[in-house]
Design a protein around this motif. Structure first.
Motif, mmCIF file in Angstrom:
data_model
loop_
_atom_site.group_PDB
_atom_site.id
_atom_site.type_symbol
_atom_site.label_atom_id
_atom_site.label_comp_id
_atom_site.label_asym_id
_atom_site.label_seq_id
_atom_site.Cartn_x
_atom_site.Cartn_y
_atom_site.Cartn_z
ATOM 1 N N VAL A 233 0.853 -1.178 0.000
ATOM 2 C CA VAL A 233 0.000 0.000 0.000
ATOM 3 C C VAL A 233 0.891 1.230 0.000
ATOM 4 C CG1 VAL A 233 -1.856 1.179 1.235
ATOM 5 C CG2 VAL A 233 -1.568 -1.295 1.488
ATOM 6 N N THR A 234 0.739 2.099 -0.994
ATOM 7 C CA THR A 234 1.455 3.364 -0.916
ATOM 8 C C THR A 234 0.456 4.413 -0.401
ATOM 9 O OG1 THR A 234 0.993 3.945 -3.226
ATOM 10 C CG2 THR A 234 3.038 2.776 -2.789
ATOM 11 N N ASP A 235 0.709 4.879 0.806
ATOM 12 C CA ASP A 235 -0.121 5.934 1.393
ATOM 13 C C ASP A 235 0.515 7.260 0.967
ATOM 14 O OD1 ASP A 235 -1.157 7.962 2.943
ATOM 15 O OD2 ASP A 235 -1.189 6.812 4.811
ATOM 16 N N ASP A 236 -0.046 7.828 -0.091
ATOM 17 C CA ASP A 236 0.541 9.028 -0.691
ATOM 18 C C ASP A 236 -0.164 10.304 -0.226
ATOM 19 O OD1 ASP A 236 2.265 7.360 -2.080
ATOM 20 O OD2 ASP A 236 0.969 7.207 -3.829
ATOM 21 N N ALA A 237 -0.535 10.318 1.062
ATOM 22 C CA ALA A 237 -1.327 11.442 1.588
ATOM 23 C C ALA A 237 -0.671 12.797 1.302
ATOM 24 C CB ALA A 237 -1.524 11.273 3.095
ATOM 25 N N TYR A 238 0.642 12.861 1.461
ATOM 26 C CA TYR A 238 1.318 14.171 1.352
ATOM 27 C C TYR A 238 2.018 14.325 0.007
ATOM 28 C CZ TYR A 238 0.160 14.125 6.248
ATOM 29 O OH TYR A 238 -0.546 14.066 7.416
ATOM 30 N N PHE A 239 1.517 13.582 -0.968
ATOM 31 C CA PHE A 239 2.150 13.550 -2.284
ATOM 32 C C PHE A 239 2.340 14.963 -2.853
ATOM 33 C CE2 PHE A 239 2.153 13.573 -6.864
ATOM 34 C CZ PHE A 239 3.171 12.675 -7.125
ATOM 35 N N GLY A 240 3.455 15.138 -3.513
ATOM 36 C CA GLY A 240 3.693 16.390 -4.237
ATOM 37 C C GLY A 240 4.506 17.390 -3.442
ATOM 38 N N LEU A 241 4.491 17.263 -2.113
ATOM 39 C CA LEU A 241 5.216 18.240 -1.300
ATOM 40 C C LEU A 241 6.659 17.767 -1.106
ATOM 41 C CD1 LEU A 241 2.288 18.982 1.135
ATOM 42 C CD2 LEU A 241 3.257 20.572 -0.545
ATOM 43 N N PHE A 242 7.370 17.650 -2.204
ATOM 44 C CA PHE A 242 8.769 17.206 -2.192
ATOM 45 C C PHE A 242 9.638 18.449 -2.360
ATOM 46 C CE2 PHE A 242 6.328 13.723 -4.308
ATOM 47 C CZ PHE A 242 6.398 12.811 -3.271
ATOM 48 N N PHE A 243 10.356 18.830 -1.295
ATOM 49 C CA PHE A 243 11.057 20.113 -1.309
ATOM 50 C C PHE A 243 12.514 19.986 -1.735
ATOM 51 C CE2 PHE A 243 7.986 20.478 2.399
ATOM 52 C CZ PHE A 243 6.973 20.983 1.608
ATOM 53 N N GLU A 244 13.027 18.755 -1.741
ATOM 54 C CA GLU A 244 14.451 18.587 -2.040
ATOM 55 C C GLU A 244 14.629 17.502 -3.087
ATOM 56 O OE1 GLU A 244 16.767 18.299 1.553
ATOM 57 O OE2 GLU A 244 15.653 19.906 2.521
ATOM 58 N N ASP A 245 15.828 16.927 -3.084
ATOM 59 C CA ASP A 245 16.200 16.013 -4.149
ATOM 60 C C ASP A 245 15.820 14.565 -3.817
ATOM 61 O OD1 ASP A 245 17.268 15.225 -6.472
ATOM 62 O OD2 ASP A 245 19.338 15.115 -5.746
ATOM 63 N N SER A 246 14.575 14.342 -3.376
ATOM 64 C CA SER A 246 14.130 12.974 -3.070
ATOM 65 C C SER A 246 13.391 12.438 -4.286
ATOM 66 C CB SER A 246 13.181 13.003 -1.872
ATOM 67 O OG SER A 246 12.017 13.732 -2.213
ATOM 68 N N LEU A 247 12.817 11.246 -4.153
ATOM 69 C CA LEU A 247 11.862 10.786 -5.164
ATOM 70 C C LEU A 247 10.755 11.837 -5.260
ATOM 71 C CD1 LEU A 247 11.171 7.055 -4.192
ATOM 72 C CD2 LEU A 247 12.188 7.845 -6.335
ATOM 73 N N HIS A 248 10.314 12.118 -6.463
ATOM 74 C CA HIS A 248 9.195 13.052 -6.610
ATOM 75 C C HIS A 248 7.955 12.338 -7.128
ATOM 76 C CE1 HIS A 248 11.446 17.162 -6.497
ATOM 77 N NE2 HIS A 248 11.881 16.317 -5.589
ATOM 78 N N GLU A 249 7.997 11.011 -7.090
ATOM 79 C CA GLU A 249 6.865 10.216 -7.551
ATOM 80 C C GLU A 249 6.519 9.174 -6.498
ATOM 81 O OE1 GLU A 249 6.842 8.468 -11.442
ATOM 82 O OE2 GLU A 249 8.458 9.790 -12.083
#
Ligand SMILES: Cc1ncc(COP(=O)(O)O)c(C=O)c1O
Length: 433
Positions: A233-249
């Protein structure tokens, strides 16, 4: 066993026997009544041109009956988009629009085989559907030691599953994929594991980088190759709020089509992404190479929805659909992203100034709404109480050492003072101890 449920089970078993094995007792028993009120009513909606006397709503002048005191404040919307029941699976246009957005936001989903998103009463409901369909007594639900407390209620208390924790970070302060892999492999005797991945993480605000993402995928695959059926299960509740060089998907895209023993399920929604916490609009999406399996899982999901909330609220689905289609949507989303990113950056700047090093470290964070302090000298709960009673500051104490701070709720201008006061309170508590 109801014949309709049996048929769905046969379809799933024929398409992928491992997915059938993953289902809970409830998951096997549930079905969406083909010849029930909703389907008869849907048929009548299409064909009953003269009198449609099927469903328990009310019509007046060919439109949904409504009270002026309600419609007056909602006059921008057509009554048909507010008052009628939404289908159990959600408003079709909203499902379509969300799918489009999901693929645009997650290029790794492009070309993969997954279901249409089914609308849920926000993410908690999506998680609870997963628990209903797949979790039962003795099943291992694998989560990191820093997690959202509601998993325990949803999977453990409500469905009787065993919650298994692994340390979120490894010795290098990176995602502990080795720990995840060990936890999955430990489920070998039962042959089944339910893994919940939540990035950006609540409470730490951590999202892994691309290389860590690859090791997560490898860990899940190792479980499947060892003969364990893994519901991920991917709980993507906070999806999109990627501020640095992490996975963005979402990792969901990478998990789709990976192995027949892996069933990826994406839980996401408008709640945190679109800042509509009270609207209660979320989605559940299944990944499988077999279209029949996807269709049967959709039917079972609709069965659970029918049996619990019957259907989700229509007005908020309409509001979210309107937003997704609005010309200013992307631009406004970007503006709010910048505000949140500004706060996250400011938090790091303040924390890195050096003056708090004696009192706490902080867990690595790069995304989402939260960050977490790791206290060195005082306990989290008394600090939380002191902050609240003396300073009027609300934080969340998690275990003995961790204090969660939702920087999402603090304007940039207040962040320095906030941490200064937490520091002051920590020193005070230390002196009193
Ligand atoms: C990690 C995580 N998942 C899911 C949710 C639930 O979201 P919703 O309000 O849409 O049910 C939350 C809310 O706090 C959360 O932090």
């Amino acid at each position: 066993m109801n014949p309709q449920a049996a048929q769905l089970n046969d379809t799933i078993r024929d398409g992928n026997p491992h997915v059938y094995e993953m289902l809970s007792d409830l998951g096997r028993a549930i079905y969406f009544p083909k010849l029930g009120i909703l389907s008869q009513s849907a048929e009548a909606k299409a064909k009953a041109g003269k009198y449609n006397a099927t469903i328990g709503t009310a019509l007046e002048g060919g439109k949904a009956m409504h009270l002026g005191v309600i419609q007056d404040t909602l006059s921008a919307y057509d009554p048909k988009d507010l008052y009628d029941y939404a289908p159990a699976s959600g408003k079709p246009e909203l499902r379509e629009a969300w799918k489009k957005k999901m693929v645009a936001d997650n290029p790794s989903m492009e070309g993969k085989s997954f279901s249409h998103p089914i609308v849920t009463n926000a993410l908690t409901h999506g998680l609870s559907i997963v628990a209903d369909l797949f979790a039962g007594p003795g099943d291992a639900v694998i989560i990191p030691d820093k997690n959202w407390e509601n998993y325990e209620l949803t999977f453990g208390i409500r469905r009787g599953a065993d919650m298994m924790e692994y340390p979120l970070y490894n010795a290098d302060n990176r995602f502990n994929a080795e720990g995840l892999k060990e936890a999955i492999l430990a489920a070998k005797p039962s042959g089944k594991a339910i893994v919940v991945l939540n990035f950006p993480n609540n409470p730490t605000g951590y999202t892994p980088g691309a290389e860590e993402g690859r090791t997560i995928v490898e860990a899940v695959k190792a479980g499947a190759e060892a003969g364990i059926n893994v519901v991920v299960v991917t709980d993507d509740a906070y999806f999109g709020l990627f501020f640095e060089d992490s996975l963005h998907e979402s990792i969901f895209g990478q998990l789709c089509g990976l192995h027949p023993r892996i069933l990826p399920i994406k839980i996401d929604g408008a709640t945190k992404e679109e800042y509509v916490w009270g609207f209660r609009v979320g989605f559940i999406t299944y990944g499988s190479d077999n279209r029949d399996v996807l269709a049967a899982l959709e039917q079972k999901t609709m069965g659970i929805i029918r049996a619990t909330i019957s259907s989700g609220p229509h007005p908020s689905q309409t509001f979210v659909l309107h937003a997704l289609k609005a010309p200013g949507f992307e631009e406004q989303r970007k503006q709010k992203f910048e505000v949140m990113k500004g706060r996250a950056n400011r938090v790091k700047e303040v924390l890195d100034c050096g003056k708090y090093a004696e009192e706490w470290d902080y867990y690595p964070f790069n995304s989402g709404y939260f960050m977490c302090l790791k206290l060195k000298k005082v306990s989290a709960e008394p600090l939380r109480q002191l902050l609240l009673e003396k300073y009027g500051i609300g934080t969340i104490a998690l275990g003995d050492t961790d204090l969660r701070v939702a920087f999402s709720c603090i304007e940039e201008s207040g962040i320095s003072e906030l941490f200064d006061l937490i520091h002051q309170a920590a020193l005070e508590l230390e002196a009193a101890n």
